[in-house]
Design a protein around this motif. Sequence first.
Motif: not given
Length: 160
Positions: A13-25, A31-34, A139-146
């Motif tokens: 899971t962590l490896s896949f997250f590391f290699f995907i293209e991310k929309k968020l900084s 912040l969303v993870l926390m 998570g979608l709502g938090l990311s949209k607000v952020i």
Amino acid sequence: MVLPAALVIAFYTLSFFFFIEKKLSFMQNSLVLMLISIAARNYTTILALQLKWIHITEDSILFIVFLIHREIIVPFLVLMFINIYWKTQSGVKRINVFAIFLICLLGMDLFSLTSGVITFLDWNLIKAGIGDSAFLIAGLGLSKVIMYLKQEPTNYGKGI
């Protein structure tokens, strides 16, 4: 046997997250993870201790698996969902992404149930699916607000 399986799932899971293209900084993802980690912690605490709908194992090895599931796997699956969702353009693909990640979260709940990490007392997989859907939507709502708060300021009205 359960602990190595949970560690492998967390590693992938962590490896896949590391290699995907991310929309968020990085800061937005952090912040969303926390916030999702805090929500997952409170969610399981309320279900187990207050409502007594689930029973968490007393075995120390299985409790480590529970902590890996709650603190690593679920928040990073939600983060992957958010980043892939915002990168996807069409609505049908977004629904498919939602369904895939909901199935992944339900699979992790089923893994915890069959391995004896948790026991459902007044709970079932349908209610767990509703809870997992709430995590994804929150998570979608938090990311949209952020993302809204991160917008660059305009120069409107400064040229006067």
